[in-house]
Design a protein around this motif. Structure first.
Motif, PDB file in Angstrom:
ATOM      1  N   VAL A   1       0.858  -1.187   0.000  1.00 13.37           N
ATOM      2  CA  VAL A   1       0.000   0.000   0.000  1.00 13.37           C
ATOM      3  C   VAL A   1       0.893   1.235   0.000  1.00 13.37           C
ATOM      4  N   GLU A   2       0.702   2.102  -0.978  1.00  8.39           N
ATOM      5  CA  GLU A   2       1.480   3.335  -1.038  1.00  8.39           C
ATOM      6  C   GLU A   2       0.994   4.301   0.034  1.00  8.39           C
ATOM      7  N   GLY A   3       1.937   4.961   0.682  1.00  7.30           N
ATOM      8  CA  GLY A   3       1.566   5.948   1.676  1.00  7.30           C
ATOM      9  C   GLY A   3       2.668   6.193   2.680  1.00  7.30           C
ATOM     10  N   ARG A   4       2.469   7.218   3.487  1.00  6.99           N
ATOM     11  CA  ARG A   4       3.419   7.571   4.536  1.00  6.99           C
ATOM     12  C   ARG A   4       2.914   7.070   5.883  1.00  6.99           C
ATOM     13  N   ASP A   5       3.843   6.758   6.761  1.00 13.31           N
ATOM     14  CA  ASP A   5       3.505   6.351   8.122  1.00 13.31           C
ATOM     15  C   ASP A   5       2.614   7.433   8.732  1.00 13.31           C
ATOM     16  N   PHE A   6       1.407   7.033   9.137  1.00 16.35           N
ATOM     17  CA  PHE A   6       0.434   8.011   9.616  1.00 16.35           C
ATOM     18  C   PHE A   6       0.926   8.734  10.865  1.00 16.35           C
ATOM     19  N   ARG A   7       1.776   8.077  11.639  1.00 10.73           N
ATOM     20  CA  ARG A   7       2.316   8.704  12.848  1.00 10.73           C
ATOM     21  C   ARG A   7       3.163   9.924  12.511  1.00 10.73           C
ATOM     22  N   GLU A   8       3.791   9.913  11.336  1.00 14.59           N
ATOM     23  CA  GLU A   8       4.662  11.016  10.945  1.00 14.59           C
ATOM     24  C   GLU A   8       3.899  12.172  10.322  1.00 14.59           C
ATOM     25  N   VAL A   9       2.632  11.955  10.025  1.00 17.72           N
ATOM     26  CA  VAL A   9       1.832  12.940   9.302  1.00 17.72           C
ATOM     27  C   VAL A   9       0.811  13.635  10.188  1.00 17.72           C
ATOM     28  N   ILE A  10       0.216  12.880  11.090  1.00 16.27           N
ATOM     29  CA  ILE A  10      -1.029  13.325  11.717  1.00 16.27           C
ATOM     30  C   ILE A  10      -0.905  14.654  12.456  1.00 16.27           C
TER      31      ILE A  10
ATOM     32  N   ILE B   1      -5.653   2.776  21.318  1.00 14.50           N
ATOM     33  CA  ILE B   1      -5.899   4.214  21.173  1.00 14.50           C
ATOM     34  C   ILE B   1      -5.179   4.947  22.299  1.00 14.50           C
ATOM     35  N   GLN B   2      -5.397   4.471  23.515  1.00 14.01           N
ATOM     36  CA  GLN B   2      -4.782   5.108  24.688  1.00 14.01           C
ATOM     37  C   GLN B   2      -3.269   4.927  24.678  1.00 14.01           C
ATOM     38  N   MET B   3      -2.809   3.755  24.288  1.00 11.46           N
ATOM     39  CA  MET B   3      -1.377   3.462  24.341  1.00 11.46           C
ATOM     40  C   MET B   3      -0.576   4.235  23.303  1.00 11.46           C
ATOM     41  N   PHE B   4      -1.133   4.381  22.087  1.00 10.92           N
ATOM     42  CA  PHE B   4      -0.328   4.911  20.984  1.00 10.92           C
ATOM     43  C   PHE B   4      -0.899   6.140  20.284  1.00 10.92           C
ATOM     44  N   ASP B   5      -2.223   6.281  20.231  1.00 12.62           N
ATOM     45  CA  ASP B   5      -2.822   7.347  19.429  1.00 12.62           C
ATOM     46  C   ASP B   5      -2.992   8.652  20.190  1.00 12.62           C
ATOM     47  N   VAL B   6      -3.390   8.569  21.447  1.00 10.06           N
ATOM     48  CA  VAL B   6      -3.633   9.782  22.236  1.00 10.06           C
ATOM     49  C   VAL B   6      -2.404  10.686  22.306  1.00 10.06           C
TER      50      VAL B   6
ATOM     51  N   GLY C   1      -6.659  -6.636  15.488  1.00  8.25           N
ATOM     52  CA  GLY C   1      -5.720  -7.091  16.498  1.00  8.25           C
ATOM     53  C   GLY C   1      -4.641  -6.096  16.863  1.00  8.25           C
ATOM     54  N   ASP C   2      -4.443  -5.062  16.023  1.00  8.01           N
ATOM     55  CA  ASP C   2      -3.383  -4.084  16.292  1.00  8.01           C
ATOM     56  C   ASP C   2      -3.725  -2.769  15.588  1.00  8.01           C
ATOM     57  N   PHE C   3      -4.954  -2.313  15.784  1.00  5.45           N
ATOM     58  CA  PHE C   3      -5.497  -1.212  14.997  1.00  5.45           C
ATOM     59  C   PHE C   3      -5.197   0.124  15.682  1.00  5.45           C
ATOM     60  N   HIS C   4      -4.152   0.800  15.213  1.00  8.64           N
ATOM     61  CA  HIS C   4      -3.778   2.113  15.741  1.00  8.64           C
ATOM     62  C   HIS C   4      -2.936   2.833  14.679  1.00  8.64           C
ATOM     63  N   THR C   5      -2.537   4.064  14.975  1.00  7.29           N
ATOM     64  CA  THR C   5      -1.846   4.883  13.970  1.00  7.29           C
ATOM     65  C   THR C   5      -0.570   4.236  13.443  1.00  7.29           C
ATOM     66  N   GLY C   6       0.075   3.392  14.241  1.00  5.01           N
ATOM     67  CA  GLY C   6       1.293   2.737  13.779  1.00  5.01           C
ATOM     68  C   GLY C   6       1.065   1.756  12.654  1.00  5.01           C
ATOM     69  N   ASN C   7      -0.181   1.335  12.451  1.00  6.15           N
ATOM     70  CA  ASN C   7      -0.506   0.411  11.369  1.00  6.15           C
ATOM     71  C   ASN C   7      -1.456   1.035  10.352  1.00  6.15           C
ATOM     72  N   LEU C   8      -1.403   2.366  10.274  1.00  4.03           N
ATOM     73  CA  LEU C   8      -2.163   3.109   9.273  1.00  4.03           C
ATOM     74  C   LEU C   8      -1.197   3.898   8.407  1.00  4.03           C
ATOM     75  N   LEU C   9      -1.580   4.080   7.154  1.00  5.03           N
ATOM     76  CA  LEU C   9      -0.805   4.893   6.222  1.00  5.03           C
ATOM     77  C   LEU C   9      -1.637   6.082   5.766  1.00  5.03           C
TER      78      LEU C   9
ATOM     79  N   SER D   1      -2.433  12.489  18.814  1.00  7.34           N
ATOM     80  CA  SER D   1      -3.561  13.320  18.388  1.00  7.34           C
ATOM     81  C   SER D   1      -4.811  12.995  19.183  1.00  7.34           C
ATOM     82  N   ILE D   2      -5.203  13.914  20.043  1.00  2.08           N
ATOM     83  CA  ILE D   2      -6.470  13.747  20.751  1.00  2.08           C
ATOM     84  C   ILE D   2      -7.653  13.872  19.792  1.00  2.08           C
ATOM     85  N   PRO D   3      -7.650  14.830  18.832  1.00  2.00           N
ATOM     86  CA  PRO D   3      -8.774  14.880  17.882  1.00  2.00           C
ATOM     87  C   PRO D   3      -8.956  13.582  17.110  1.00  2.00           C
ATOM     88  N   PHE D   4      -7.856  12.955  16.657  1.00  2.00           N
ATOM     89  CA  PHE D   4      -7.957  11.668  15.957  1.00  2.00           C
ATOM     90  C   PHE D   4      -8.576  10.620  16.871  1.00  2.00           C
TER      91      PHE D   4
END
Length: 305
Positions: free
Chosen positions: A90-99, A216-221, A181-189, A224-227
């Motif tokens: 899947v083409e894209g940038r690591d979502f953690r680096e963009v958000i 969400i609490q471990m990695f996303d908050v 099983g591992d749905f958070h920004t680290g596994n999104l592009l 980005s709280i809005p995300f």
């Protein structure tokens, strides 16, 4: 190594191979490009993991019927002493680096999109053969015991341990669903089209829908709280209900403790990182005297769907 890859029927005329080192997975991962321009991710595990990988293949193939950008399974099998799983790239940038660079309204809208994607995954009809014969509660108890008996305990953790023990019965209390099983920004592009792409399905399975949320609490908050608010409101089409908050709090509390042990094979740096995340979780949940975290109570009213 290239000759090994060429034994996989779908990989002919390989022109580029790059090892992928990002992430915490113990799989060997490679980016592979063919002469015709097709691009893949190849994941290699020991041959005795083939049955587990076959189940992963079947479940991800079901996810692949849904209408969002994601890695798609192409093949799985054995090559020499390895079990392999082949996914589309899947083409894209690591979502953690963009958000954090996006406007807050866009962060929120991407969170809503993520929540709706997860909801669609959880809504797929479950096949009987994929339903686990036992739940994970005994495993969660063993993991908690490992933390309690370790030399890596954190200060003032007694109330958190007690909260988990008192509420373990809430795990797996609803019918099973298919989970990422591992749905958070680290596994999104962040795709070139400005949408979300979902990758890394190796922890997918069938189980408790609420186990997909504690990261969400471990990695996303922290990013980005809005995300994070959008993710929850997108899934629930509004504010989550009280039962969700209680179950999620137990998962967060358990993960805050056990993640310290889980990180040990990856080195002291990762152990310290998990301790920092755990202490932030303790603060957000007031040592789990609250079941709705502070960031949601304070900020959620700003965001509507």
């Amino acid at each position: 190594m290239k000759s090994l890859f060429s034994e996989i029927p779908e990989l002919k005329e390989i022109v580029r191979i790059e090892k992928i080192t990002a992430g915490w997975s113990l799989d060997e991962k490679y980016y592979i490009e063919l002469a015709n321009g097709d691009k893949f991710v190849l994941r290699l595990t020991p041959a005795d993991k083939l049955e587990r990988k076959q189940k992963e293949y079947e479940i991800v193939a079901l996810f692949n019927q849904l209408d969002f950008q994601m890695s798609r399974v192409v093949a799985n099998g054995l090559v020499r002493d390895k079990s392999y799983m082949l996914y589309t790239w899947v083409e894209g940038r690591d979502f953690r680096e963009v958000i954090s660079s996006l406007p807050e309204e866009e962060q929120f809208s991407h969170g809503v999109q993520a929540g709706k994607i997860l909801k669609a995954m959880h809504t797929l009809p479950v096949k009987d053969k994929h339903i686990p014969k036992t739940n994970k509660i005994p495993k969660k108890i063993r993991q908690l015991r490992l933390y309690e008996e370790s030399t890596s305990r954190m200060d003032n953790d007694e109330s958190v341990i007690a909260f988990v023990k008192e509420n373990l019965n809430l795990f797996w209390s609803e019918p099973p669903v298919y989970s990422h099983g591992d749905f958070h920004t680290g596994n999104l592009l962040y795709t070139p089209e400005g949408t979300i792409g979902v990758i890394d399905f190796q922890r997918s399975g069938c189980g408790d829908r609420y186990e997909d949320f504690y990261k969400i609490q471990m990695f996303d908050v922290p990013l980005s709280i809005p995300f994070s608010i959008g993710y929850l409101k997108g899934y629930f089409n509004g504010d989550p209900h009280e039962l969700f908050w209680r179950i999620n709090a137990v998962y967060v509390a358990h993960a805050s403790l056990y993640s310290v042990i889980w990180a040990q094979p990856f080195g002291e740096g990762d152990v310290l990182d998990m301790k920092e995340r755990a202490l932030r979780n303790f603060e957000d949940y007031n040592s789990f005297r609250e079941i709705i975290p502070k960031w949601y109570r304070v900020h959620s009213g700003k965001w509507k769907i």
